[in-house]
Design a protein around this motif. Sequence first.
Motif, PDB file in Angstrom:
ATOM      1  N   HIS A 200      -2.296   3.335   3.528  1.00  0.00           N
ATOM      2  CA  HIS A 200      -1.789   2.821   4.563  1.00  0.00           C
ATOM      3  C   HIS A 200      -0.755   3.445   5.185  1.00  0.00           C
TER       4      HIS A 200
ATOM      5  N   LEU B 268       6.459  -2.258  -0.369  1.00  0.00           N
ATOM      6  CA  LEU B 268       6.091  -1.066   0.124  1.00  0.00           C
ATOM      7  C   LEU B 268       4.539  -0.779  -0.043  1.00  0.00           C
ATOM      8  N   VAL B 269       4.074  -1.154  -1.270  1.00  0.00           N
ATOM      9  CA  VAL B 269       2.750  -0.516  -1.506  1.00  0.00           C
ATOM     10  C   VAL B 269       1.721  -1.667  -1.713  1.00  0.00           C
TER      11      VAL B 269
ATOM     12  N   PHE C  91       5.040   5.454 -18.261  1.00  0.00           N
ATOM     13  CA  PHE C  91       4.180   4.233 -17.936  1.00  0.00           C
ATOM     14  C   PHE C  91       3.761   3.802 -19.447  1.00  0.00           C
TER      15      PHE C  91
ATOM     16  N   ASP D   2      -6.984   0.484  -6.848  1.00  0.00           N
ATOM     17  CA  ASP D   2      -6.595   1.368  -7.806  1.00  0.00           C
ATOM     18  C   ASP D   2      -5.130   1.312  -8.291  1.00  0.00           C
TER      19      ASP D   2
ATOM     20  N   PHE E 180       7.831   9.418   0.683  1.00  0.00           N
ATOM     21  CA  PHE E 180       8.237   8.439  -0.070  1.00  0.00           C
ATOM     22  C   PHE E 180       9.108   8.790  -0.987  1.00  0.00           C
TER      23      PHE E 180
ATOM     24  N   ALA F  78      10.138   4.057  -6.790  1.00  0.00           N
ATOM     25  CA  ALA F  78      10.501   2.785  -6.108  1.00  0.00           C
ATOM     26  C   ALA F  78      10.419   1.799  -7.326  1.00  0.00           C
TER      27      ALA F  78
ATOM     28  N   THR G 127      10.586  -3.010  -4.843  1.00  0.00           N
ATOM     29  CA  THR G 127      10.077  -2.166  -3.742  1.00  0.00           C
ATOM     30  C   THR G 127       8.546  -1.699  -3.490  1.00  0.00           C
TER      31      THR G 127
ATOM     32  N   HIS H  49      10.545   4.871 -12.685  1.00  0.00           N
ATOM     33  CA  HIS H  49      11.240   5.219 -11.430  1.00  0.00           C
ATOM     34  C   HIS H  49      12.551   5.539 -11.808  1.00  0.00           C
TER      35      HIS H  49
ATOM     36  N   PRO I 123       1.282  -4.549   1.252  1.00  0.00           N
ATOM     37  CA  PRO I 123       0.387  -4.086   2.500  1.00  0.00           C
ATOM     38  C   PRO I 123      -0.948  -3.539   2.317  1.00  0.00           C
ATOM     39  N   LEU I 124      -1.168  -3.276   1.043  1.00  0.00           N
ATOM     40  CA  LEU I 124      -2.472  -2.815   0.646  1.00  0.00           C
ATOM     41  C   LEU I 124      -3.461  -4.298   0.397  1.00  0.00           C
TER      42      LEU I 124
ATOM     43  N   ARG J 215      13.235   7.017  -1.095  1.00  0.00           N
ATOM     44  CA  ARG J 215      13.843   6.250  -2.268  1.00  0.00           C
ATOM     45  C   ARG J 215      15.138   6.714  -2.666  1.00  0.00           C
TER      46      ARG J 215
ATOM     47  N   ARG K 131      -8.913   2.722   8.665  1.00  0.00           N
ATOM     48  CA  ARG K 131      -8.880   4.389   9.332  1.00  0.00           C
ATOM     49  C   ARG K 131      -8.056   5.140   8.667  1.00  0.00           C
TER      50      ARG K 131
ATOM     51  N   ALA L 154      -4.077   8.597  -6.056  1.00  0.00           N
ATOM     52  CA  ALA L 154      -3.365   7.692  -5.701  1.00  0.00           C
ATOM     53  C   ALA L 154      -2.442   7.672  -4.679  1.00  0.00           C
TER      54      ALA L 154
ATOM     55  N   PRO M  77      10.147  -2.161  -9.006  1.00  0.00           N
ATOM     56  CA  PRO M  77       9.070  -3.094  -9.222  1.00  0.00           C
ATOM     57  C   PRO M  77       9.123  -3.637  -7.624  1.00  0.00           C
TER      58      PRO M  77
ATOM     59  N   SER N  21      -3.312   2.725 -10.142  1.00  0.00           N
ATOM     60  CA  SER N  21      -2.455   4.138 -10.535  1.00  0.00           C
ATOM     61  C   SER N  21      -1.814   4.420  -8.827  1.00  0.00           C
ATOM     62  N   ILE N  22      -2.341   3.699  -7.935  1.00  0.00           N
ATOM     63  CA  ILE N  22      -1.332   3.792  -6.542  1.00  0.00           C
ATOM     64  C   ILE N  22      -0.074   3.229  -6.667  1.00  0.00           C
TER      65      ILE N  22
ATOM     66  N   PHE O  41      -1.853  12.272 -10.073  1.00  0.00           N
ATOM     67  CA  PHE O  41      -2.815  11.640 -10.725  1.00  0.00           C
ATOM     68  C   PHE O  41      -4.046  11.787 -10.328  1.00  0.00           C
TER      69      PHE O  41
ATOM     70  N   GLU P  64       1.541   2.780  -9.721  1.00  0.00           N
ATOM     71  CA  GLU P  64       2.102   3.648 -10.451  1.00  0.00           C
ATOM     72  C   GLU P  64       2.689   4.819  -9.725  1.00  0.00           C
ATOM     73  N   ALA P  65       2.122   5.181  -9.091  1.00  0.00           N
ATOM     74  CA  ALA P  65       2.607   6.401  -8.286  1.00  0.00           C
ATOM     75  C   ALA P  65       3.574   6.129  -7.425  1.00  0.00           C
ATOM     76  N   ALA P  66       3.908   4.851  -6.760  1.00  0.00           N
ATOM     77  CA  ALA P  66       5.163   4.357  -6.252  1.00  0.00           C
ATOM     78  C   ALA P  66       6.128   4.446  -7.182  1.00  0.00           C
ATOM     79  N   ARG P  67       5.968   3.749  -8.375  1.00  0.00           N
ATOM     80  CA  ARG P  67       6.888   3.723  -9.441  1.00  0.00           C
ATOM     81  C   ARG P  67       7.378   5.216  -9.812  1.00  0.00           C
TER      82      ARG P  67
ATOM     83  N   PHE Q 150      -1.177   6.831  -0.917  1.00  0.00           N
ATOM     84  CA  PHE Q 150      -0.877   5.261  -0.249  1.00  0.00           C
ATOM     85  C   PHE Q 150      -1.925   5.486   1.151  1.00  0.00           C
TER      86      PHE Q 150
END
Lengths: 386, 292
Positions: free
Chosen positions: A113, B211-212, A76, B191, A122, B203, B207, A97, B215-216, A126, B292, A109, B205, B193-194, A105, B196-199, A111
């Motif tokens: 949703h 996906l993240v 990062f 946040d 996840f 995933a 994707t 990635h 939607p947020l 991928r 929820r 962190a 950039p 870092s959410i 984290f 960053e977590a996907a990366r 997701f």
Amino acid sequence: MATATHPERAGPGEGPGATALPAISLERISKTYRSGGEAVAAVRELDLRVEKGEFFSLLGPSGCGKTTTMRVIAGFEDPTTGTVRLHGDDVTQVPPHRRDVNMVFQSYALFPHMTVFDNVAFGLRRKGVAREELNRRVGEALELVELAGRGRTRPGRLSGGQQQRVALARALVNRPSALLLDEPLGALDLKLRQAMQIELKRIQRDVGITFVYVTHDQGEALTMSDRIAVMNEGRVEQLGTPAEVYEHPATRFTAGFIGTSNLLSGEVADTGGGVTAIEVAGAGRVLAAGGAQAGGFPAGVRVDVTVRPEKVAIARAEPRGDLVRLRGTVTEVVYLGSATHYTVKLGNGAEIVVFQQNSSDAVGAAERGDTVWVSWRPEHSSVLTN
Amino acid sequence: MTATEGTRGGAGAEAERGAGPGAEAVAGAAPRRVRRRPDWGKYLTWAVLAWLFAPILFMVAFSFNDAQGRHNVTWQGFTLRWYGDAFAYPDLNAALANTLSIAVLTMVVSGVLGTLLGVALGRYRFRGRAATDLVMFSAISAPEVVLGAALLSMFLTMNVATGYLTVLLAHVMFSVSFVAITVRARVLTMDASIEEAARDLGAGPVTTFRLVTLPLLLPAVTAGGLIAFALSVDDFIITSFVSGSTQTFPLWIWGATRVGIPPQVNVMGTLIFAVGVLLAAGNVLLARRRAR
């Protein structure tokens, strides 16, 4: 470069010599930020090797560069200078990635949703893992963190400790070559934190994955780590096992940051045979035989010498001659139930803190105002640099 | 309402009981009655709601007015006639079709552009960021008359024929800032870092955004899109400058005021309002389900 993400396919590197390759190695890593036209160094010329399967902690106060170091490993942050290697492969230019490390984290962190299952799946999705294997591995990961059956829940409905475990499962399920944890227990309350420390260590033993753990909590680092790198101002102050770092702090910073230390200043009077004799003016002579640097100081140099409070004994009678012995007056006695803390003022005005277990023969060893001897074994005192 | 009253009374009584030694002394006697102060906050709330809804109520009511002749301004009895005959004026129908299609296109285009803008402004530091901010806010705060006049002279200078396309361009121009501001607010509270977590989990950039991030951001994107839709349907001043011979719903009504507004206008207004309420309710439900 492509092989960087697939160490299992590295081919030539997979010989008998491959086990010697560290899981992570940082070579002369520096990271400088620009802040208002001014360059601020977060990490300075850092060299670090983390062995395979090790529980490695980066310990230090906030701003010491530990999180930056971890983010450099994850990809990062681009280091300003230096090389990052994972299992020997240079990944300095590889984006996060495509690096075979995963991170937990501080804020988890997750997701919000997605369900717990989708969160954990996840990474596997991928990579295009087939459905049956995916279901099996996600199930196993959730079982490992004791959240089997919660797969269809959304993270927002879980407690902090449960979210923490989802974050852990989400990273572990990918079987990364190293797991990076950024103060993962910071948001939990004390009791849960202690339970999770033991839990984390168990999981690490079970899966055998290299853990790099960032924390400012010395207790956490001492409890879980195989090795600790104590960091300060972008540099590693000391590197060693928890016992080495605790018993024989090498620097003033380490001595002060981890646990409580007694600090005495003096002049090296005599040296040799792995023992340094330090003359502390107005108090007496202190022998130091502990730590890597013991005996390595020339006579006449001013140094600090340190000893942990629980190594020091307090008595009215004169101790044996082979111990470090100093005389002083008790200025404070704090009874804590299982132990008593004494403060003893030496002839030069310096204070020595003594932690004494309240075993049957030690109760009431001294009272306020008593003139006493404090003593400890030479190998329990360490000479500090800077 | 009664539920609220109940809790209020309860809380008051409890406060009374906890009033110290004095309260102990009267223990056993009938509890002292709590003197209730008039709840001005409640009255004010109702007054504001009435103020907001009165014009809409009249619009809806007069869509059922059995109006005679050209004027629909006095109540003459209930009828459903205008609903059966809603599309009696072909040029009004065309104007409405224009308005709705422009509004939908405005919503989509400014939704996409505004989202990208909002993410960029909220997430990244780049050269021209402050300037972008300034342009956005001036697009919002500039008087519409001035913007409309300026747009007309611009189109004339550039030799662009005014019409459907110029109306659309103008509407996107003034809506995009609203979407960007709504999305940016959401990005700022998200946040980082959410993503960053996907990366970190493999995933790339694109994707990660699909996906993240998206939607947020969706609640903010839909809210922004709805604002854009509403602004576009509504707009009269700027549209009147750049519409050329293209008619929109507000323009047609404005033209009709001189000869009398037919009840069909109320019918269409009511229908548009109903659709708007449905969309807003849908957005609220969606947000609630996401929470929820």
